[in-house]
Motif scaffolding. Structure first.
Motif, PDB file in Angstrom:
ATOM      1  N   LEU A  27      55.696  41.329  25.213  1.00  0.00           N
ATOM      2  CA  LEU A  27      54.852  40.679  26.210  1.00  0.00           C
ATOM      3  C   LEU A  27      54.267  41.730  27.154  1.00  0.00           C
ATOM      4  N   ILE A  28      52.946  41.692  27.333  1.00  0.00           N
ATOM      5  CA  ILE A  28      52.286  42.589  28.279  1.00  0.00           C
ATOM      6  C   ILE A  28      51.979  41.801  29.545  1.00  0.00           C
ATOM      7  N   PRO A  29      52.680  42.059  30.638  1.00  0.00           N
ATOM      8  CA  PRO A  29      52.460  41.285  31.869  1.00  0.00           C
ATOM      9  C   PRO A  29      51.162  41.662  32.565  1.00  0.00           C
ATOM     10  N   ILE A  30      50.473  40.651  33.096  1.00  0.00           N
ATOM     11  CA  ILE A  30      49.201  40.855  33.782  1.00  0.00           C
ATOM     12  C   ILE A  30      49.297  40.431  35.252  1.00  0.00           C
ATOM     13  N   LEU A  31      49.787  39.226  35.497  1.00  0.00           N
ATOM     14  CA  LEU A  31      49.998  38.720  36.851  1.00  0.00           C
ATOM     15  C   LEU A  31      51.489  38.706  37.136  1.00  0.00           C
ATOM     16  N   HIS A  32      51.850  39.094  38.360  1.00  0.00           N
ATOM     17  CA  HIS A  32      53.266  39.341  38.651  1.00  0.00           C
ATOM     18  C   HIS A  32      53.837  38.442  39.743  1.00  0.00           C
ATOM     19  N   GLY A  33      53.230  37.277  39.930  1.00  0.00           N
ATOM     20  CA  GLY A  33      53.741  36.339  40.924  1.00  0.00           C
ATOM     21  C   GLY A  33      52.806  36.248  42.116  1.00  0.00           C
ATOM     22  N   ILE A  34      51.775  35.430  42.011  1.00  0.00           N
ATOM     23  CA  ILE A  34      50.810  35.310  43.103  1.00  0.00           C
ATOM     24  C   ILE A  34      50.857  33.909  43.700  1.00  0.00           C
ATOM     25  N   ASP A  35      50.594  33.843  44.993  1.00  0.00           N
ATOM     26  CA  ASP A  35      50.646  32.596  45.757  1.00  0.00           C
ATOM     27  C   ASP A  35      49.412  32.491  46.646  1.00  0.00           C
ATOM     28  N   PHE A  36      48.724  31.355  46.586  1.00  0.00           N
ATOM     29  CA  PHE A  36      47.652  31.088  47.540  1.00  0.00           C
ATOM     30  C   PHE A  36      47.271  29.619  47.479  1.00  0.00           C
ATOM     31  N   GLU A  37      46.501  29.183  48.477  1.00  0.00           N
ATOM     32  CA  GLU A  37      46.013  27.813  48.542  1.00  0.00           C
ATOM     33  C   GLU A  37      44.537  27.806  48.887  1.00  0.00           C
ATOM     34  N   ILE A  38      43.864  26.732  48.495  1.00  0.00           N
ATOM     35  CA  ILE A  38      42.463  26.532  48.844  1.00  0.00           C
ATOM     36  C   ILE A  38      42.301  25.104  49.355  1.00  0.00           C
ATOM     37  N   ASP A  39      41.687  24.956  50.513  1.00  0.00           N
ATOM     38  CA  ASP A  39      41.419  23.642  51.065  1.00  0.00           C
ATOM     39  C   ASP A  39      40.042  23.156  50.642  1.00  0.00           C
ATOM     40  N   ARG A  40      39.813  21.879  50.778  1.00  0.00           N
ATOM     41  CA  ARG A  40      38.506  21.319  50.472  1.00  0.00           C
ATOM     42  C   ARG A  40      37.434  21.955  51.366  1.00  0.00           C
ATOM     43  N   GLY A  41      36.327  22.309  50.750  1.00  0.00           N
ATOM     44  CA  GLY A  41      35.215  22.860  51.502  1.00  0.00           C
ATOM     45  C   GLY A  41      35.365  24.310  51.912  1.00  0.00           C
ATOM     46  N   GLN A  42      36.456  24.927  51.564  1.00  0.00           N
ATOM     47  CA  GLN A  42      36.735  26.293  51.997  1.00  0.00           C
ATOM     48  C   GLN A  42      36.089  27.313  51.058  1.00  0.00           C
ATOM     49  N   ALA A  43      35.743  28.468  51.594  1.00  0.00           N
ATOM     50  CA  ALA A  43      35.180  29.552  50.793  1.00  0.00           C
ATOM     51  C   ALA A  43      36.150  30.725  50.801  1.00  0.00           C
ATOM     52  N   LEU A  44      36.690  31.028  49.640  1.00  0.00           N
ATOM     53  CA  LEU A  44      37.681  32.093  49.486  1.00  0.00           C
ATOM     54  C   LEU A  44      37.089  33.221  48.650  1.00  0.00           C
ATOM     55  N   GLY A  45      37.239  34.448  49.110  1.00  0.00           N
ATOM     56  CA  GLY A  45      36.831  35.603  48.339  1.00  0.00           C
ATOM     57  C   GLY A  45      38.040  36.261  47.700  1.00  0.00           C
ATOM     58  N   ILE A  46      37.855  36.733  46.470  1.00  0.00           N
ATOM     59  CA  ILE A  46      38.898  37.503  45.783  1.00  0.00           C
ATOM     60  C   ILE A  46      38.268  38.825  45.374  1.00  0.00           C
ATOM     61  N   VAL A  47      38.838  39.924  45.864  1.00  0.00           N
ATOM     62  CA  VAL A  47      38.224  41.221  45.655  1.00  0.00           C
ATOM     63  C   VAL A  47      39.230  42.195  45.069  1.00  0.00           C
ATOM     64  N   GLY A  48      38.725  43.149  44.326  1.00  0.00           N
ATOM     65  CA  GLY A  48      39.569  44.166  43.719  1.00  0.00           C
ATOM     66  C   GLY A  48      38.823  44.812  42.569  1.00  0.00           C
ATOM     67  N   GLU A  49      39.321  45.950  42.104  1.00  0.00           N
ATOM     68  CA  GLU A  49      38.697  46.635  40.976  1.00  0.00           C
ATOM     69  C   GLU A  49      38.884  45.845  39.688  1.00  0.00           C
ATOM     70  N   SER A  50      38.140  46.230  38.668  1.00  0.00           N
ATOM     71  CA  SER A  50      38.308  45.619  37.351  1.00  0.00           C
ATOM     72  C   SER A  50      39.741  45.851  36.875  1.00  0.00           C
ATOM     73  N   GLY A  51      40.326  44.823  36.270  1.00  0.00           N
ATOM     74  CA  GLY A  51      41.683  44.940  35.763  1.00  0.00           C
ATOM     75  C   GLY A  51      42.762  44.565  36.745  1.00  0.00           C
ATOM     76  N   CYS A  52      42.368  44.020  37.917  1.00  0.00           N
ATOM     77  CA  CYS A  52      43.360  43.659  38.936  1.00  0.00           C
ATOM     78  C   CYS A  52      43.875  42.229  38.790  1.00  0.00           C
ATOM     79  N   GLY A  53      43.263  41.424  37.906  1.00  0.00           N
ATOM     80  CA  GLY A  53      43.759  40.071  37.680  1.00  0.00           C
ATOM     81  C   GLY A  53      42.938  38.973  38.317  1.00  0.00           C
ATOM     82  N   LYS A  54      41.762  39.304  38.831  1.00  0.00           N
ATOM     83  CA  LYS A  54      40.954  38.317  39.543  1.00  0.00           C
ATOM     84  C   LYS A  54      40.518  37.176  38.626  1.00  0.00           C
ATOM     85  N   SER A  55      39.909  37.514  37.505  1.00  0.00           N
ATOM     86  CA  SER A  55      39.339  36.488  36.620  1.00  0.00           C
ATOM     87  C   SER A  55      40.403  35.741  35.832  1.00  0.00           C
ATOM     88  N   ILE A  56      41.425  36.439  35.371  1.00  0.00           N
ATOM     89  CA  ILE A  56      42.431  35.796  34.521  1.00  0.00           C
ATOM     90  C   ILE A  56      43.193  34.718  35.277  1.00  0.00           C
TER      91      ILE A  56
END
Length: 330
Positions: A27-56
């Motif tokens: 098994l090749i691990p990609i995400l190592h335990g992430i936590d977050f929430e999004i409320d209705r109507g909210q705008a959240l940005g996710i930033v980081g270099e390629s390969g950081c796990g944003k899209s997956i």
């Protein structure tokens, strides 16, 4: 980490999400335990270099990570679990509850079909529209995303439109399901600066008009600043900093975030030499011990190579995963 009314249920809640890909040699691990929430109507940005796990992260939420993906944790939408939900459930979520648009519309639009028919297919699937009602709504959506001469453009093929126009078509298709959450994955990277600004303005306007939540995935903090209220910074499959967007620009605490900010061009009168972050994001499955960023960090101490820092609240609205976050680093 989030800072919301504790009595209100978030629209989307991610808890201890871990994900890897299974191959014959393990098994090749990609995400190592992430936590977050999004409320209705909210705008959240996710930033980081390629390969950081944003899209997956979002492919996992939509059940699109692929047959080799292995995940644990929880992703709930209005309290209902999405992780490992069956295909029948996910079909009602994709497009209708959570819609996603991507960087390159040419890979998402079918070159053999007119854009009107492709939007119409989404409208029939999500709203059951047919006949004249379908035609009217297709044209209305194209007009809403500011495509001129919408009725005529509906008859065009993707190759007959510019990249910016095709990205607007993708936004129109996403709106067809009237989603509660729109995820925009690097939607402006391939566009010139003027068109990029128009797309960002359009997304902001649509969010205010419809009340949908918006996630903007980008490697560009300048884009994040224009669209979002909150931002989380990802590095090597972990969240390393999370706060309100304005606070991130004035009070970034993680060395990686500071490095990203230092790489932004200064468009004002004050000039500074652009800096780079030495090294590269570690290869999946080969994370260094301790803090994943420590091999590239100029502020590291011995502890950083031994112990992985936890994402910890430093103020009521700011969380950082850094052993030295309480110290002054310049």
């Amino acid at each position: 980490m989030t800072w919301t009314d504790p009595t209100a249920q978030p629209l989307l809640c991610v808890r201890d999400l871990k994900l890897g890909f299974q191959y014959d040699d393990g098994l090749i691990p990609i995400l190592h335990g992430i936590d977050f929430e999004i409320d209705r109507g909210q705008a959240l940005g996710i930033v980081g270099e390629s390969g950081c796990g944003k899209s997956i992260t979002w492919l996992a939420a939509l059940g699109l990570a692929g047959s080799r993906a292995r995940s644990t944790g929880s992703i709930t939408l209005d309290g209902k679990e999405l992780l490992h939900a069956d295909e029948r459930v996910m079909t009602t979520v994709r497009g209708r509850r959570i819609a996603m648009i991507f960087q390159d519309p040419s890979s998402s639009l079918n070159p053999a079909h007119r854009i009107g028919s492709q939007i119409g297919e989404a409208l029939t699937l999500h709203q059951g529209l047919r006949g004249e009602a379908l035609t009217r709504e297709t044209v209305r959506l194209l007009d809403r995303v500011r495509i001129p001469h919408a009725a005529q453009r509906a008859k065009a093929y993707p190759h007959e439109l510019s990249g910016g126009m095709n990205q607007r078509v993708m936004i129109a298709m996403a709106l067809a399901g009237k989603p509660d959450l729109l995820v925009a994955d690097e939607p402006t990277t391939a566009l010139d600066a003027t068109v990029q600004a128009q797309i960002l303005e359009l997304l902001n306007e649509l969010r205010r008009e419809t009340g949908m939540a918006l996630v903007m995935i980008s490697h560009d903090l300048g884009v994040i600043a224009q669209v979002t209220e909150r931002v989380m910074v990802m590095y090597a499959g972990l969240i390393v900093e999370s706060t309100e967007t304005a606070n991130l620009f004035s009070n970034a605490s993680h060395p990686y975030t500071r490095g990203l900010l230092s790489a932004l061009p200064d468009m004002g009168e004050t000039k500074h030499r652009l800096t780079t972050i030495g090294g590269t994001v570690p290869e999946a499955g080969r994370l260094p011990s301790g803090c994943s960023f420590h091999p590239r960090c100029q502020y590291k101490v011995e502890r950083c190579s031994i112990e992985r820092p936890l994402l910890t609240m430093t103020t009521s609205r700011h969380a950082v995963a850094c052993h030295r976050s309480g110290e002054v680093v310049t």
